[in-house]
Scaffold this active site. Sequence first.
Site, PDB file in Angstrom:
ATOM      1  CE  LYS A   1      -3.324   3.012   0.707  1.00  0.00           C
ATOM      2  NZ  LYS A   1      -4.251   3.329  -0.350  1.00  0.00           N
TER       3      LYS A   1
ATOM      4  CB  CYS B   1      -3.332   8.408   0.105  1.00  0.00           C
ATOM      5  SG  CYS B   1      -4.365   7.176   0.758  1.00  0.00           S
TER       6      CYS B   1
END
Length: 414
Positions: free
Chosen positions: A212, A266
């Site tokens: 991720k 993010c």
Amino acid sequence: MQRLCVMGLGYIGLPAAAMLASRGHSVIGCDTDLGVVAAVAAGQAHFREPDLDMLLAAAVTTGRLTAQAVPAPADVFVIAVPTPLGAGNRPDLSCVEAATDAIAPFLAPGNLVILESTCPVGTTEALAGRLAAARPDLCFPSRGGAAPPGCVHLAHCPERVLPGSMLRELVANDRIIGGLTPACAERARALYAGFVTGRCWLTDSRTAELAKLAENAFRDLNIAFANELAGICRGLEVDPWAAIALANRHPRVSILRPGPGVGGHCIAVDPWFLAEAAPDHSPLIRTARAVNEARPGQVVAEIRALAPPGATVACLGLTYKADVEDLRASPALAIAEALSREGTRRVLCCDPMLRALPPPLAGRAGVALVQPEAALAEAVVLAILVPHAAFRALPRAAFAGRLVVDAVGLLQPA
């Protein structure tokens, strides 16, 4: 069907809770913000996302989804809380730790705990250790070992959704599922397979955590290259948009679009999780972060060069990306705030996704939220900071002959 408790009803937790409820599960959504709890209990999302209100209202009306401030016993606990940056660009895991502590009293043998929050490598193991310390009466697995009978299973399944397309991507995207043990991963896969049409890839928790972070660091590095290349082009009096478009005609080249910086929950945050974990092995990641973090200041300098003190500047766009209302780490907002702090120019803010000025700008003298027509009519300098669809629809003639800082290439030929 299972009973689930979702910790965190933000941009990730709320769509997941509504989706799981729509698949017949009984879902308890928990959040420490009582305003969020009240809105969800009334079947209303506290942020705009296509089709979320409809899905949420149906889940609440059928009784499949309830909202409250504290957790309750469940078969599955999903942690989807923020993991922001703290001092020194170090990850702040206080929300994950608080959610872990909150669910500990309600755990029972055979439960499944899923961490969806993006986190540094090793966090899922640390979560297991924290739960084991809080509940010595229960059994927790160790990474890579066998899952003892009756243990609490733990897995990391990082979110992979894009604001504005959350529900579609929640279903269609592949999912990475990293278990502390293979049995943990399989338990989590069984849950996600109930609504994910993409493939579920099973791995261990550390690999899932790193994958991720790698996804978002990859994006950050490539955006940094585009931004650096655009700066080189400007210094050499070359149109960066034309040069990049021509370079992308190569079959193995795909340069991203330059912009005013990087925002969101993010890409502007997660690369630091890797850089801080391995400082001697991440010079490229740190350099990319420096390039992208410098961009808002460079755009401010471009605006200042065109707008003398006393001039009116219009900032077209405040959110971190086009056609969403999300302001988290928005470079456009940082640019508008920097201009407003100087107090030497009138700053007109225009954003079709916002109903009011956000806190950094609200109430500040010389700053106003206006419609596009007013911005075009009153501003001496037009700063295009976000390529919202409403701005793309404006006639190009409205910008002709004007002083424009086009940070996103909105006025470039298709």
